[in-house]
Design an enzyme around this catalytic site. Sequence first.
Site, PDB file in Angstrom:
ATOM      1  N   GLN A  74      -9.727  -0.260 -39.411  1.00 17.30           N
ATOM      2  CA  GLN A  74      -8.961  -0.534 -40.622  1.00 17.30           C
ATOM      3  C   GLN A  74      -9.034  -2.019 -40.956  1.00 17.30           C
ATOM      4  O   GLN A  74      -8.212  -2.813 -40.520  1.00 17.30           O
ATOM      5  CB  GLN A  74      -7.506  -0.093 -40.451  1.00 17.30           C
ATOM      6  CG  GLN A  74      -6.733  -0.194 -41.721  1.00 17.30           C
ATOM      7  CD  GLN A  74      -5.348   0.405 -41.622  1.00 17.30           C
ATOM      8  OE1 GLN A  74      -5.015   1.105 -40.684  1.00 17.30           O
ATOM      9  NE2 GLN A  74      -4.528   0.121 -42.597  1.00 17.30           N
ATOM     10  N   PHE A  75     -10.029  -2.391 -41.741  1.00 21.22           N
ATOM     11  CA  PHE A  75     -10.245  -3.797 -42.064  1.00 21.22           C
ATOM     12  C   PHE A  75      -9.072  -4.402 -42.810  1.00 21.22           C
ATOM     13  O   PHE A  75      -8.855  -5.609 -42.778  1.00 21.22           O
ATOM     14  CB  PHE A  75     -11.561  -3.998 -42.828  1.00 21.22           C
ATOM     15  CG  PHE A  75     -11.470  -3.758 -44.303  1.00 21.22           C
ATOM     16  CD1 PHE A  75     -11.282  -4.833 -45.178  1.00 21.22           C
ATOM     17  CD2 PHE A  75     -11.562  -2.486 -44.834  1.00 21.22           C
ATOM     18  CE1 PHE A  75     -11.204  -4.626 -46.545  1.00 21.22           C
ATOM     19  CE2 PHE A  75     -11.479  -2.268 -46.189  1.00 21.22           C
ATOM     20  CZ  PHE A  75     -11.301  -3.343 -47.049  1.00 21.22           C
ATOM     21  N   THR A  76      -8.265  -3.596 -43.487  1.00 22.28           N
ATOM     22  CA  THR A  76      -7.148  -4.127 -44.269  1.00 22.28           C
ATOM     23  C   THR A  76      -6.082  -4.784 -43.387  1.00 22.28           C
ATOM     24  O   THR A  76      -5.230  -5.520 -43.910  1.00 22.28           O
ATOM     25  CB  THR A  76      -6.497  -3.038 -45.145  1.00 22.28           C
ATOM     26  OG1 THR A  76      -6.037  -1.976 -44.305  1.00 22.28           O
ATOM     27  CG2 THR A  76      -7.491  -2.513 -46.165  1.00 22.28           C
TER      28      THR A  76
END
Length: 148
Positions: A74-76
């Site tokens: 989850q890059f966010t």
Amino acid sequence: MKAVIQKVSGAETIIDGQLVSSINKGIVIFLGIAIDDNDNDIHWLINKIIKLRMFNTFDNNINEVKGEVLLVSQFTLQANVLKGNRPSFIKAAKSELAKTMYEKFLNQLNENLNTELKSGVFGADMLINLSNDGPVTIIYDSSLKLKK
């Protein structure tokens, strides 16, 4: 490297309406990889997660309860929201580096678990269904780790 760990009674990843992976009692790990993360961050974070006591009134870790694990990239988690209203992802690792680090994390975590490790699909638009148990949610950020 940031990780949000949630104790769950069950969780699943769905892509394009198709079930990709699912677990019962255990943990979901949302993993966000930064541009300056390295193998030391992987080792430190896995060590913390494996030893994290979040079961049975915070007395047992994931291996002791033989819980299942679902890992989701989850890059966010690397979003910077201090200025303006649009998140900045400038500190998030680019896709190629992030995928390499994610796969290393996945493999090394798998070596340290007493159960099968399941995962989402790196870079995919996924629907994550989970039942947070407790609720218990723990956040780790390897950039804040104590220096020895």
